[in-house]
Every structure is written in structure tokens, then in C-alpha cells.
Design a protein around this motif. Structure first.
Motif, PDB file in Angstrom:
ATOM      1  N   ALA A  70       0.832  -1.211   0.000  1.00 40.86           N
ATOM      2  CA  ALA A  70       0.000   0.000   0.000  1.00 40.86           C
ATOM      3  C   ALA A  70       0.862   1.254   0.000  1.00 40.86           C
ATOM      4  O   ALA A  70       0.565   2.222  -0.722  1.00 40.86           O
ATOM      5  N   TRP A  71       1.916   1.254   0.781  1.00 43.74           N
ATOM      6  CA  TRP A  71       2.805   2.429   0.814  1.00 43.74           C
ATOM      7  C   TRP A  71       3.607   2.556  -0.474  1.00 43.74           C
ATOM      8  O   TRP A  71       3.935   3.665  -0.900  1.00 43.74           O
ATOM      9  N   THR A  72       3.926   1.424  -1.092  1.00 44.63           N
ATOM     10  CA  THR A  72       4.660   1.463  -2.353  1.00 44.63           C
ATOM     11  C   THR A  72       3.824   2.117  -3.451  1.00 44.63           C
ATOM     12  O   THR A  72       4.342   2.861  -4.290  1.00 44.63           O
ATOM     13  N   GLU A  73       2.527   1.859  -3.442  1.00 44.66           N
ATOM     14  CA  GLU A  73       1.649   2.489  -4.426  1.00 44.66           C
ATOM     15  C   GLU A  73       1.606   4.004  -4.249  1.00 44.66           C
ATOM     16  O   GLU A  73       1.400   4.737  -5.216  1.00 44.66           O
ATOM     17  N   GLN A  74       1.818   4.463  -3.041  1.00 48.62           N
ATOM     18  CA  GLN A  74       1.745   5.899  -2.773  1.00 48.62           C
ATOM     19  C   GLN A  74       3.092   6.604  -2.959  1.00 48.62           C
ATOM     20  O   GLN A  74       3.136   7.721  -3.469  1.00 48.62           O
ATOM     21  N   PHE A  75       4.188   5.946  -2.533  1.00 46.19           N
ATOM     22  CA  PHE A  75       5.483   6.632  -2.511  1.00 46.19           C
ATOM     23  C   PHE A  75       6.560   5.956  -3.361  1.00 46.19           C
ATOM     24  O   PHE A  75       7.614   6.555  -3.577  1.00 46.19           O
ATOM     25  N   GLY A  76       6.335   4.760  -3.825  1.00 49.82           N
ATOM     26  CA  GLY A  76       7.403   4.000  -4.470  1.00 49.82           C
ATOM     27  C   GLY A  76       8.061   3.074  -3.446  1.00 49.82           C
ATOM     28  O   GLY A  76       8.022   3.328  -2.239  1.00 49.82           O
ATOM     29  N   LEU A  77       8.684   2.003  -3.925  1.00 55.22           N
ATOM     30  CA  LEU A  77       9.216   0.982  -3.029  1.00 55.22           C
ATOM     31  C   LEU A  77      10.326   1.516  -2.141  1.00 55.22           C
ATOM     32  O   LEU A  77      10.307   1.327  -0.910  1.00 55.22           O
ATOM     33  N   GLU A  78      11.311   2.205  -2.715  1.00 50.02           N
ATOM     34  CA  GLU A  78      12.448   2.666  -1.923  1.00 50.02           C
ATOM     35  C   GLU A  78      12.030   3.676  -0.863  1.00 50.02           C
ATOM     36  O   GLU A  78      12.488   3.620   0.287  1.00 50.02           O
ATOM     37  N   SER A  79      11.162   4.600  -1.226  1.00 47.00           N
ATOM     38  CA  SER A  79      10.705   5.601  -0.255  1.00 47.00           C
ATOM     39  C   SER A  79       9.869   4.956   0.842  1.00 47.00           C
ATOM     40  O   SER A  79       9.956   5.340   2.017  1.00 47.00           O
ATOM     41  N   ALA A  80       9.046   3.973   0.468  1.00 40.74           N
ATOM     42  CA  ALA A  80       8.232   3.280   1.467  1.00 40.74           C
ATOM     43  C   ALA A  80       9.111   2.502   2.437  1.00 40.74           C
ATOM     44  O   ALA A  80       8.882   2.524   3.655  1.00 40.74           O
ATOM     45  N   GLN A  81      10.118   1.819   1.922  1.00 39.86           N
ATOM     46  CA  GLN A  81      11.031   1.082   2.795  1.00 39.86           C
ATOM     47  C   GLN A  81      11.799   2.028   3.712  1.00 39.86           C
ATOM     48  O   GLN A  81      11.983   1.741   4.907  1.00 39.86           O
ATOM     49  N   ALA A  82      12.247   3.144   3.168  1.00 45.46           N
ATOM     50  CA  ALA A  82      12.982   4.115   3.981  1.00 45.46           C
ATOM     51  C   ALA A  82      12.096   4.691   5.077  1.00 45.46           C
ATOM     52  O   ALA A  82      12.557   4.942   6.199  1.00 45.46           O
ATOM     53  N   MET A  83      10.828   4.910   4.787  1.00 45.96           N
ATOM     54  CA  MET A  83       9.899   5.444   5.787  1.00 45.96           C
ATOM     55  C   MET A  83       9.774   4.488   6.967  1.00 45.96           C
ATOM     56  O   MET A  83       9.807   4.911   8.133  1.00 45.96           O
ATOM     57  N   VAL A  84       9.636   3.201   6.685  1.00 44.64           N
ATOM     58  CA  VAL A  84       9.496   2.210   7.752  1.00 44.64           C
ATOM     59  C   VAL A  84      10.804   2.052   8.515  1.00 44.64           C
ATOM     60  O   VAL A  84      10.801   1.860   9.736  1.00 44.64           O
ATOM     61  N   ARG A  85      11.932   2.167   7.824  1.00 38.53           N
ATOM     62  CA  ARG A  85      13.217   2.074   8.528  1.00 38.53           C
ATOM     63  C   ARG A  85      13.380   3.237   9.498  1.00 38.53           C
ATOM     64  O   ARG A  85      13.944   3.069  10.585  1.00 38.53           O
ATOM     65  N   ARG A  86      12.904   4.403   9.122  1.00 36.79           N
ATOM     66  CA  ARG A  86      12.997   5.549  10.030  1.00 36.79           C
ATOM     67  C   ARG A  86      12.073   5.388  11.229  1.00 36.79           C
ATOM     68  O   ARG A  86      12.404   5.819  12.330  1.00 36.79           O
ATOM     69  N   ASN A  87      10.930   4.785  11.016  1.00 37.86           N
ATOM     70  CA  ASN A  87       9.954   4.612  12.095  1.00 37.86           C
ATOM     71  C   ASN A  87       9.408   3.196  12.051  1.00 37.86           C
ATOM     72  O   ASN A  87       8.333   2.941  11.493  1.00 37.86           O
ATOM     73  N   PRO A  88      10.121   2.224  12.633  1.00 36.73           N
ATOM     74  CA  PRO A  88       9.647   0.832  12.611  1.00 36.73           C
ATOM     75  C   PRO A  88       8.318   0.621  13.324  1.00 36.73           C
ATOM     76  O   PRO A  88       7.697  -0.428  13.163  1.00 36.73           O
ATOM     77  N   GLY A  89       7.877   1.596  14.106  1.00 39.06           N
ATOM     78  CA  GLY A  89       6.570   1.472  14.727  1.00 39.06           C
ATOM     79  C   GLY A  89       5.434   1.360  13.724  1.00 39.06           C
ATOM     80  O   GLY A  89       4.342   0.877  14.054  1.00 39.06           O
ATOM     81  N   LEU A  90       5.689   1.789  12.484  1.00 37.97           N
ATOM     82  CA  LEU A  90       4.670   1.668  11.436  1.00 37.97           C
ATOM     83  C   LEU A  90       4.370   0.217  11.094  1.00 37.97           C
ATOM     84  O   LEU A  90       3.353  -0.062  10.450  1.00 37.97           O
ATOM     85  N   LEU A  91       5.227  -0.709  11.503  1.00 45.77           N
ATOM     86  CA  LEU A  91       4.983  -2.118  11.231  1.00 45.77           C
ATOM     87  C   LEU A  91       3.749  -2.629  11.956  1.00 45.77           C
ATOM     88  O   LEU A  91       3.206  -3.683  11.602  1.00 45.77           O
ATOM     89  N   GLY A  92       3.292  -1.925  12.970  1.00 46.52           N
ATOM     90  CA  GLY A  92       2.104  -2.338  13.699  1.00 46.52           C
ATOM     91  C   GLY A  92       0.802  -1.848  13.105  1.00 46.52           C
ATOM     92  O   GLY A  92      -0.275  -2.141  13.631  1.00 46.52           O
ATOM     93  N   ILE A  93       0.873  -1.111  12.003  1.00 53.75           N
ATOM     94  CA  ILE A  93      -0.338  -0.577  11.370  1.00 53.75           C
ATOM     95  C   ILE A  93      -1.028  -1.686  10.578  1.00 53.75           C
ATOM     96  O   ILE A  93      -0.374  -2.430   9.836  1.00 53.75           O
ATOM     97  N   PRO A  94      -2.349  -1.823  10.680  1.00 52.76           N
ATOM     98  CA  PRO A  94      -3.063  -2.814   9.862  1.00 52.76           C
ATOM     99  C   PRO A  94      -3.138  -2.386   8.406  1.00 52.76           C
ATOM    100  O   PRO A  94      -3.051  -1.189   8.096  1.00 52.76           O
TER     101      PRO A  94
END
Length: 212
Positions: free
Chosen positions: A146-170
Motif C-alpha cells: 500500500a505504501w509502495t503504491e503511494q510513494f514507491g518501493l524505496e521511499s516506502a522502505q525508507a519510511m518504515v526504517r525511520r519509524n519501525p513502529g509503522l509495522l504495527g499498522i493494519p
């Protein structure tokens, strides 16, 4: 009798003398300003500026040479960093009959993170957010898609790396516009080193207390 103007050489000497007096006054003023309290404030400012320069891009860049990430490729073998990730997990593993927090579920969560983000990146995220191993690993891929569709794969991965708490989002929440999540990830990454910066500033304050 009318006074005659001073010769050019005498005028130059007077101007030089006046300029020297002004420079001497400025030097005395600068020296008086450099009080111990000013020196301490200057030292703390230098520490903060140095800490800001070492924060590269708000998050550490990890070059992963062991695995290639993919959203759909299956991984037959566990991550080579699985045992290290489990060793930094600060909580006690729950009994095997529970749904989350068991050694099996935490291992599955890390292997899924390593598949989607890379081994080194997954380990870095677990060190930042150990509770990420308790999150439902089945949500990791749909959220990243879902995030890749919005930002692209690399940007989505970088976003989660900066804030791993996003892994808990449904997944249903990740499908919504996530510009706020992207902006918040930068804030989280920037503020994460602040306790260390404040600790260094406190140590400097103690060491320079005698200058006050």
C-alpha cells in the motif's frame, strides 16, 4: 593667526592611532564577553551542531549485500541474522500455544522483515523497535504494498526504517493517504538521538562547572 591643516603624514598617524584605539576597545569588549557561562553555552552549541551533522538523512543507511528484497519472492531459508535478532529481543518469549510473542512467531516476523527490507535493515529495525517482532507478520507485505503504491518501493522502505513502529499498522489503515506517516517518520528519526545529545550536554555541563 588661522590654524593650518596638518600635513598628510601627521593626519595618517592620527588616523592610525584612532583606529588602534577602536580595535583595542573591541578586543577588550570581546574578552569581557567570553565569560565562563558564555564558554559553556558555546561548547553546548558545538555539541548540538556536531550531533546534527552526524545524523545522515535522519536515519542510518545500511548497505545490504546479503539479500535482495522483494514483495512477492518467497524465501526458503531463514535469515542468517535471525539468531542475532532474537538475542537482542529484550522480552521473554511467551508459551508456544499463544498467538504472538513466541519464539516461533518472532522468528517468522523477522524472516518476513528480512525478506521485505533486507537482513541488515531488518536487524536495525528490531534494535530500534524490538516489539516489532510481536506485530502480525502477515500485515508486513500488504502494508508495504500500500505504501509502495503511494510513494514507491524505496521511499516506502525508507519510511518504515525511520519509524519501525509503522509495522504495527493494519493494512486497511496503510491503504489510506499516508503523507502524515511519511512526515512523522522524519520527526521520529530526528528526535531519536536527542537523549544521547542531552546526555553529552549534561556531561559537558558537569565537566565545565568549575568555569562558572
Amino acid at each position: 593667526p588661522l590654524s593650518r591643516p596638518a600635513p598628510p603624514k601627521i593626519r595618517q598617524v592620527r588616523q592610525f592611532h584612532s583606529q588602534s584605539l577602536v580595535e583595542g576597545a573591541n578586543l577588550s569588549l570581546t574578552t569581557s564577553i567570553m565569560t565562563p557561562r558564555f564558554k559553556l553555552a558555546n561548547a553546548l552549541a558545538m555539541v548540538v551542531l556536531f550531533a546534527a551533522t552526524v545524523v545522515d538523512g535522519f536515519a542510518p543507511i545500511v548497505h545490504n549485500s546479503r539479500t535482495e528484497t522483494s514483495l512477492h519472492a518467497a524465501r526458503s531459508k531463514p535469515s542468517p541474522l535471525l539468531e542475532e535478532a532474537l538475542s537482542v529481543y529484550p522480552f521473554q518469549f511467551r508459551p508456544d500455544d499463544e498467538k504472538s510473542g513466541t519464539k516461533v512467531s518472532c522468528s517468522a516476523a523477522f524472516n518476513e522483515l528480512a525478506r521485505l527490507y533486507g537482513d541488515e535493515e531488518a536487524l536495525a529495525m528490531v534494535k530500534i523497535e524490538p516489539s516489532s517482532l510481536r506485530f502480525p507478520s502477515d500485515n508486513f507485505e500488504p502494508c508495504l504494498e500500500a505504501w509502495t503504491e503511494q510513494f514507491g518501493l524505496e521511499s516506502a522502505q525508507a519510511m518504515v526504517r525511520r519509524n519501525p513502529g509503522l509495522l504495527g499498522i493494519p493494512p486497511w489503515q496503510a491503504e489510506k493517504p499516508s503523507e502524515s506517516c511519511m512526515a512523522l517518520s522524519y520527526v521520529v528519526a530526528v528526535t531519536r538521538p536527542l537523549p544521547k545529545i542531552l546526555a553529552v550536554g549534561g556531561i559537558l555541563a558537569i565537566l565545565t562547572a568549575g568555569l562558572r
